[in-house]
Design a protein around this motif. Structure first.
Motif, short mmCIF file in Angstrom:
data_model
loop_
_atom_site.label_atom_id
_atom_site.label_comp_id
_atom_site.label_asym_id
_atom_site.label_seq_id
_atom_site.Cartn_x
_atom_site.Cartn_y
_atom_site.Cartn_z
N TYR A 5 40.85 -45.16 -46.78
CA TYR A 5 42.42 -44.70 -47.04
C TYR A 5 43.78 -46.31 -47.05
CZ TYR A 5 42.21 -41.31 -43.21
OH TYR A 5 41.60 -40.64 -42.50
N ALA A 6 42.25 -47.39 -47.71
CA ALA A 6 43.10 -48.59 -48.54
C ALA A 6 43.40 -48.07 -50.09
CB ALA A 6 41.80 -50.26 -48.46
N ARG A 7 42.42 -47.32 -50.58
CA ARG A 7 42.28 -46.70 -51.68
C ARG A 7 43.63 -45.82 -51.86
NH1 ARG A 7 44.10 -46.39 -55.55
NH2 ARG A 7 43.46 -44.45 -57.68
N ILE A 8 44.68 -45.72 -50.89
CA ILE A 8 45.52 -44.45 -51.22
C ILE A 8 47.14 -45.53 -51.29
CG2 ILE A 8 44.89 -42.20 -50.36
CD1 ILE A 8 46.08 -42.83 -48.31
N PHE A 9 46.60 -46.25 -50.15
CA PHE A 9 48.16 -47.24 -49.78
C PHE A 9 47.87 -48.51 -50.51
CE2 PHE A 9 47.78 -45.28 -45.64
CZ PHE A 9 49.03 -44.85 -45.46
N SER A 10 47.18 -48.94 -52.00
CA SER A 10 46.70 -48.96 -52.64
C SER A 10 47.86 -48.94 -53.98
CB SER A 10 46.05 -49.02 -53.61
OG SER A 10 44.84 -48.89 -54.26
N GLU A 11 47.90 -48.22 -54.04
CA GLU A 11 49.09 -47.27 -55.01
C GLU A 11 50.26 -47.74 -54.75
OE1 GLU A 11 49.21 -44.62 -58.59
OE2 GLU A 11 47.51 -45.08 -57.58
N PRO A 12 51.30 -47.58 -56.11
CA PRO A 12 52.98 -48.40 -55.82
C PRO A 12 53.42 -47.40 -54.86
CG PRO A 12 51.67 -48.68 -57.61
CD PRO A 12 50.98 -48.11 -57.18
N GLY A 13 54.29 -47.81 -54.01
CA GLY A 13 55.40 -47.33 -53.31
C GLY A 13 54.84 -46.57 -51.84
N ALA A 14 54.03 -46.88 -52.20
CA ALA A 14 52.66 -45.42 -51.17
C ALA A 14 53.18 -46.27 -49.21
CB ALA A 14 51.35 -45.50 -50.75
N LYS A 15 52.79 -47.57 -49.32
CA LYS A 15 53.02 -48.00 -48.24
C LYS A 15 54.84 -47.84 -47.59
CE LYS A 15 49.52 -51.51 -48.30
NZ LYS A 15 49.08 -53.48 -48.22
N GLY A 16 55.14 -48.03 -48.72
CA GLY A 16 56.52 -48.43 -48.25
C GLY A 16 57.34 -47.04 -47.43
N PHE A 17 56.91 -45.96 -48.33
CA PHE A 17 57.74 -44.34 -48.08
C PHE A 17 57.21 -43.54 -47.19
CE2 PHE A 17 54.07 -42.50 -51.47
CZ PHE A 17 53.66 -41.35 -50.53
N SER A 18 55.68 -44.17 -46.25
CA SER A 18 54.20 -44.13 -45.64
C SER A 18 55.25 -44.07 -44.18
CB SER A 18 53.59 -43.93 -45.54
OG SER A 18 52.26 -43.38 -44.90
N ILE A 19 55.13 -46.02 -44.12
CA ILE A 19 56.35 -45.92 -43.11
C ILE A 19 57.14 -45.49 -42.75
CG2 ILE A 19 57.22 -47.99 -42.22
CD1 ILE A 19 54.43 -49.75 -43.74
N ALA A 20 58.48 -45.19 -43.90
CA ALA A 20 60.05 -45.01 -43.59
C ALA A 20 59.56 -43.71 -43.11
CB ALA A 20 60.66 -44.80 -45.03
N ALA A 21 58.71 -42.35 -43.94
CA ALA A 21 58.26 -41.52 -43.29
C ALA A 21 58.11 -41.27 -41.08
CB ALA A 21 57.23 -40.58 -44.14
N PHE A 22 57.62 -42.58 -41.37
CA PHE A 22 56.50 -41.85 -39.89
C PHE A 22 57.87 -42.33 -38.95
CE2 PHE A 22 55.69 -44.57 -35.84
CZ PHE A 22 54.54 -43.76 -35.74
N PHE A 23 58.76 -42.98 -38.72
CA PHE A 23 60.52 -43.64 -38.48
C PHE A 23 61.18 -42.15 -38.36
CE2 PHE A 23 58.10 -47.91 -38.35
CZ PHE A 23 58.59 -48.31 -37.37
N GLY A 24 61.35 -42.13 -39.61
CA GLY A 24 61.78 -40.43 -40.22
C GLY A 24 62.05 -39.29 -39.62
N ARG A 25 60.58 -39.65 -39.25
CA ARG A 25 59.88 -37.39 -38.60
C ARG A 25 60.03 -38.25 -36.50
NH1 ARG A 25 54.19 -36.86 -41.29
NH2 ARG A 25 54.34 -39.37 -41.35
N LEU A 26 60.55 -39.21 -36.74
CA LEU A 26 60.24 -39.16 -34.93
C LEU A 26 61.19 -38.21 -33.82
CD1 LEU A 26 59.84 -43.77 -34.16
CD2 LEU A 26 58.03 -40.95 -33.33
N PRO A 27 62.22 -38.12 -34.81
CA PRO A 27 63.06 -36.66 -34.19
C PRO A 27 62.19 -35.84 -34.06
CG PRO A 27 64.35 -37.59 -35.37
CD PRO A 27 63.06 -38.16 -35.92
N LEU A 28 61.12 -35.01 -35.20
CA LEU A 28 60.33 -34.48 -34.54
C LEU A 28 60.04 -34.07 -33.13
CD1 LEU A 28 58.36 -31.42 -36.08
CD2 LEU A 28 57.49 -33.39 -35.87
N ALA A 29 59.72 -35.19 -32.19
CA ALA A 29 58.73 -34.83 -30.73
C ALA A 29 60.33 -35.34 -30.44
CB ALA A 29 57.62 -36.07 -31.06
N MET A 30 60.79 -36.43 -30.47
CA MET A 30 61.83 -37.24 -29.51
C MET A 30 62.96 -36.18 -28.82
SD MET A 30 61.68 -41.29 -31.10
CE MET A 30 63.21 -41.06 -29.52
N ALA A 31 63.70 -35.17 -30.43
CA ALA A 31 64.69 -34.70 -29.62
C ALA A 31 64.96 -33.33 -29.37
CB ALA A 31 65.71 -33.78 -31.12
#
Length: 404
Positions: A5-31
């Motif tokens: 998991y450290a390996r995949i998140f060492s890729e440039p930009g991976a942490k940023g888009f994954s964190i943003a996507a986590f919050f962006g898809r919360l409506p999947l369960a919340m809405a």
């Protein structure tokens, strides 16, 4: 042994888009549950609240694959930004319609408008595929996203209902909308990791991704898997209520998701070498086998929790291998749409599973609701078993159809 998991998140930009996507898809369960919680409190009619939530859910099941098809054709930012803007505006109007008691038709109209919400789960997996296509790290990335989906289902629904109960009826829906707007904006602003648009070749596969045999097989199988997911929730609530401990339902449901969450992370770290179509067959086979103890687990909360935990361990492995197969069997120019069809299958299965298991509980008692899990999981295993030949085919590249 290095941390995959450290390996995949060492890729440039991976942490940023994954964190943003986590919050962006919360409506999947919340809405969906947020709509029910909001309207049931403001209007006092559960049937209307359920009907509006169903309009949103079924509308999104139809529209999301079409939006994803356009995303594959024109790019994530060009399509997802306006689609999310329409969805956000419609959610705001739905909140206002509920608060100000507008006519019922406005509730259905705004719910349908909100259904233009693009599939964040598909877009984030498309970005991982862009980074790690044909590399073992992709399986780890998909494992992480499947675990994230589990966490969203665990926390999102509870957060939505909790806010509506603790603050005001519209609080859950308002939070869901804010998460969607902020998460989607943060995700789309990260342009460096956005997948390139790949135009299909003139002699390659054309039309919708649902015409691809692997997409059809996996989507159908995950309709049945989604039904087992919803049945566990409905039956757990019914059994704990019958035992006189209704508050224990949240614990049982949490245990169900936790088992899947943990095993999914382990599977992503191990990266098994067995062919994915074989892994998927094993996962759905285990899902069917572990559903059997549920039929005799209604005598106590402890026994129910243990059986539910056992039955949940195969959910994440099923999702991980299913999405991995879609990535390998669907042309890159159709990937976002292909993933979205699978997500749609899960959502449809959850809706059908909740309805059918609820009917069984009402007519045959709480314990018998789990028969829906048994039948659905066996149907999923049979679907994947019969589809092994098609799922074993090589990647559908431009100029060549997938083996079917």
């Amino acid at each position: 042994m290095s941390n995959p998991y450290a390996r995949i998140f060492s890729e440039p930009g991976a942490k940023g888009f994954s964190i943003a996507a986590f919050f962006g898809r919360l409506p999947l369960a919340m809405a969906p549950i947020g709509i029910v919680a909001m309207l049931s409190q403001t209007l006092g009619e559960y049937w209307l609240a359920g009907a509006v939530a169903a309009t949103y859910g079924l509308g999104n099941a139809f529209l999301a694959p079409q939006i994803s098809r356009w995303i594959d054709r024109y790019g994530q930012t060009a399509v997802a930004a306006p689609a999310a803007a329409v969805s956000a505006a419609a959610f705001v109007l739905l909140i206002l319609a509920s608060h100000w008691n507008w006519p019922a038709w406005t509730l259905f109209a705004t719910a349908l408008g909100a259904a233009t919400l693009p599939s964040m789960s598909a877009m984030v997996r498309a970005r991982w595929s862009e980074l790690f296509r044909d590399r073992p790290e992709l399986n780890t990335a998909f494992a992480f996203e499947s675990a994230a989906d589990e966490l969203i289902y665990i926390s999102g629904a509870s957060l939505s209902v909790g806010l509506a109960a603790a603050w005001f009826p519209e609080a859950g829906m308002l939070a869901s909308t804010l998460f969607m707007v902020g998460g989607t904006a943060a995700f789309l602003l990260q342009r460096k990791t956005e997948p390139a648009v790949r135009a299909p070749q003139a002699d390659g596969p054309a039309g919708s991704a649902i015409r691809q045999r692997p997409v059809q097989i996996i989507t159908l199988a995950l309709v049945f898997v989604g039904a087992t997911f919803a049945t566990a929730e409905v039956s757990a609530i019914a059994i704990t209520t019958a035992l006189g401990q209704p508050g224990a339902a949240s614990l049982v449901i949490g245990v169900y998701a936790v088992g899947s969450f943990v095993l999914g992370l382990v599977l992503g770290a191990l990266n098994p070498r067995l062919a994915l179509h074989r892994q998927l067959l094993i996962a759905v086979g285990v899902l069917a086998l572990t559903s059997l103890p549920l039929l005799v687990a209604g005598s106590s909360v402890a026994l129910l929790a243990a059986a539910v935990f056992l039955s949940g361990v195969a959910i994440s492995p099923t999702f991980i291998t299913a999405f991995g197969l879609i990535e390998r069997r669907v042309p890159a120019s159709m990937l976002t749409e292909g993933v979205t069809w699978v997500m749609t299958g899960i959502g449809i299965g959850m809706s059908l599973g909740a309805f059918v298991s609820g009917w069984v509980v009402d007519h045959f008692g709480p314990q018998n609701g789990f028969w829906v899990s048994v039948v659905a999981s066996l149907a999923a295993a049979l679907t994947i078993a019969l589809g092994q030949r098609a799922l074993a085919g090589e990647r559908a590249a431009p100029g060549r159809l997938a083996v079917s």
